[in-house]
Design a protein around this motif. Structure first.
Motif, PDB file in Angstrom:
ATOM      1  N   PHE A  33       0.819  -1.207   0.000  1.00 44.33           N
ATOM      2  CA  PHE A  33       0.000   0.000   0.000  1.00 44.33           C
ATOM      3  C   PHE A  33       0.860   1.267   0.000  1.00 44.33           C
ATOM      4  CE2 PHE A  33      -2.505   3.452   1.613  1.00 44.33           C
ATOM      5  CZ  PHE A  33      -3.772   3.234   1.117  1.00 44.33           C
ATOM      6  N   ASP A  34       1.884   1.334   0.842  1.00 44.26           N
ATOM      7  CA  ASP A  34       2.674   2.554   0.998  1.00 44.26           C
ATOM      8  C   ASP A  34       3.689   2.772  -0.121  1.00 44.26           C
ATOM      9  OD1 ASP A  34       1.323   3.240   3.280  1.00 44.26           O
ATOM     10  OD2 ASP A  34       2.735   2.241   4.620  1.00 44.26           O
ATOM     11  N   ARG A  35       3.731   1.881  -1.081  1.00 45.64           N
ATOM     12  CA  ARG A  35       4.625   2.068  -2.216  1.00 45.64           C
ATOM     13  C   ARG A  35       3.976   2.890  -3.333  1.00 45.64           C
ATOM     14  NH1 ARG A  35       7.101  -4.136  -2.625  1.00 45.64           N
ATOM     15  NH2 ARG A  35       7.953  -4.174  -0.493  1.00 45.64           N
ATOM     16  N   GLN A  36       2.694   3.149  -3.184  1.00 44.10           N
ATOM     17  CA  GLN A  36       1.990   3.950  -4.183  1.00 44.10           C
ATOM     18  C   GLN A  36       2.439   5.410  -4.104  1.00 44.10           C
ATOM     19  OE1 GLN A  36      -2.445   2.756  -4.427  1.00 44.10           O
ATOM     20  NE2 GLN A  36      -1.870   2.361  -2.302  1.00 44.10           N
ATOM     21  N   ARG A  37       2.627   6.021  -5.267  1.00 54.03           N
ATOM     22  CA  ARG A  37       2.966   7.448  -5.304  1.00 54.03           C
ATOM     23  C   ARG A  37       1.791   8.295  -4.821  1.00 54.03           C
ATOM     24  NH1 ARG A  37       7.285  10.914  -5.142  1.00 54.03           N
ATOM     25  NH2 ARG A  37       6.986  12.717  -6.487  1.00 54.03           N
ATOM     26  N   TRP A  38       0.589   7.969  -5.304  1.00 57.53           N
ATOM     27  CA  TRP A  38      -0.631   8.667  -4.929  1.00 57.53           C
ATOM     28  C   TRP A  38      -1.608   7.673  -4.303  1.00 57.53           C
ATOM     29  CZ3 TRP A  38      -1.106  13.887  -5.443  1.00 57.53           C
ATOM     30  CH2 TRP A  38      -0.208  14.542  -6.301  1.00 57.53           C
ATOM     31  N   SER A  39      -2.357   8.121  -3.339  1.00 58.35           N
ATOM     32  CA  SER A  39      -3.450   7.329  -2.786  1.00 58.35           C
ATOM     33  C   SER A  39      -4.585   8.263  -2.397  1.00 58.35           C
ATOM     34  CB  SER A  39      -2.986   6.497  -1.580  1.00 58.35           C
ATOM     35  OG  SER A  39      -2.476   7.330  -0.555  1.00 58.35           O
ATOM     36  N   TRP A  40      -5.777   7.689  -2.350  1.00 55.20           N
ATOM     37  CA  TRP A  40      -6.988   8.486  -2.137  1.00 55.20           C
ATOM     38  C   TRP A  40      -7.859   7.837  -1.069  1.00 55.20           C
ATOM     39  CZ3 TRP A  40      -6.050  12.592  -5.144  1.00 55.20           C
ATOM     40  CH2 TRP A  40      -5.242  12.400  -6.268  1.00 55.20           C
ATOM     41  N   SER A  87       8.418  10.199   0.735  1.00 55.15           N
ATOM     42  CA  SER A  87       9.465   9.245   1.110  1.00 55.15           C
ATOM     43  C   SER A  87       8.812   8.141   1.923  1.00 55.15           C
ATOM     44  CB  SER A  87      10.574   9.931   1.913  1.00 55.15           C
ATOM     45  OG  SER A  87      10.112  10.302   3.200  1.00 55.15           O
ATOM     46  N   ASN A  88       9.607   7.219   2.444  1.00 55.23           N
ATOM     47  CA  ASN A  88       9.052   6.116   3.231  1.00 55.23           C
ATOM     48  C   ASN A  88       8.341   6.591   4.488  1.00 55.23           C
ATOM     49  OD1 ASN A  88       9.952   4.169   1.433  1.00 55.23           O
ATOM     50  ND2 ASN A  88      11.910   3.880   2.507  1.00 55.23           N
TER      51      ASN A  88
END
Length: 235
Positions: A33-40, A87-88
């Motif tokens: 999940f946290d590897r996505q550039r954008w999330s909504w 970033s991470n």
């Protein structure tokens, strides 16, 4: 009211985090999940609005309205979330939403005629930085802070009537800084993030009465909103 928000947040976060940290279950939910550039996502929540007053001069007399009384109530928040991964451990978030709240304002306890009910509907737009720890199983605490602006759709700013005609007036536009903390909980189908945040207005929001020595507004140098948001975000 604010103690209730804190208690509710800690009880909810503790129950989820205890299950994640101390159970034998070590399956990673939404591992990428946290590897996505954008999330909504979207959020639902509760709020409690208050006022902070700064007075022009100290005067203990109740007839001047020195010690104003604010009655706080629980309100409701709803909105959308746009998240940019920097970033991470760092994200930039835009969280436009709408907040509904009712406050009571009274000059003195002895005079019920000085009571005003303030119904507020805010279009609230925060731009926030979210600092997170490294993920531990399905659990990740974070702190969040930033700036925001809002449009008070119930401000009465351009209403010619003042408190002597029963109308409490505030500015339409306000500006804030915000700071809070929360926890990301990675569930099987989505990420759930309860958070609690303090919201502090920077500008003076009071529209003075037409009478300079008004009982309601005459001795106030600055009136600014203070609020607590308890939000539940789904991504």
């Amino acid at each position: 009211m604010r103690r209730f928000f804190l208690l509710a947040f800690f009880m909810l976060s503790f129950s989820f985090s205890h299950a994640q940290l101390f159970s034998g279950e070590k399956i990673m939910n939404n591992e990428n999940f946290d590897r996505q550039r954008w999330s909504w996502g979207y959020f639902l929540g509760l709020n409690s609005y208050d006022f902070k007053f700064k007075y022009e001069e100290y005067d203990p007399s109740p007839t001047t309205g020195k010690d104003r009384i604010v009655e706080t109530n629980m309100g409701f928040n709803v909105g959308l979330v746009g998240n940019l991964r920097l970033s991470n451990n760092l994200d930039l978030r835009l969280e436009p939403g709408v907040s509904f709240n009712t406050r009571g304002f009274q000059v003195t306890k002895a005079d019920p005629d000085t009571y005003r009910e303030i119904n507020s509907t805010y279009v609230h737009i925060p731009l926030l930085l979210k600092f997170s720890t490294d993920r531990l199983n399905n659990f990740k605490p974070f702190v969040v802070g930033g700036v925001s602006t809002s449009i008070n759709l119930s401000s009465n700013e351009n209403n010619p009537d003042d408190n002597y005609a029963g109308q409490f007036r505030m500015t339409t536009n306000s500006y804030y800084y915000e700071i809070g903390f929360g926890v990301d909980l990675y569930l099987y189908y989505f990420k759930f993030s309860p958070s609690i945040r303090g919201v502090f207005a920077i500008n003076d929001e009071l529209i003075r009465d037409n009478t300079s020595n008004s009982l309601y507004t005459g001795n106030i140098e600055k009136m600014s909103t203070r609020a607590v948001f308890l939000n539940f975000t789904f991504q």
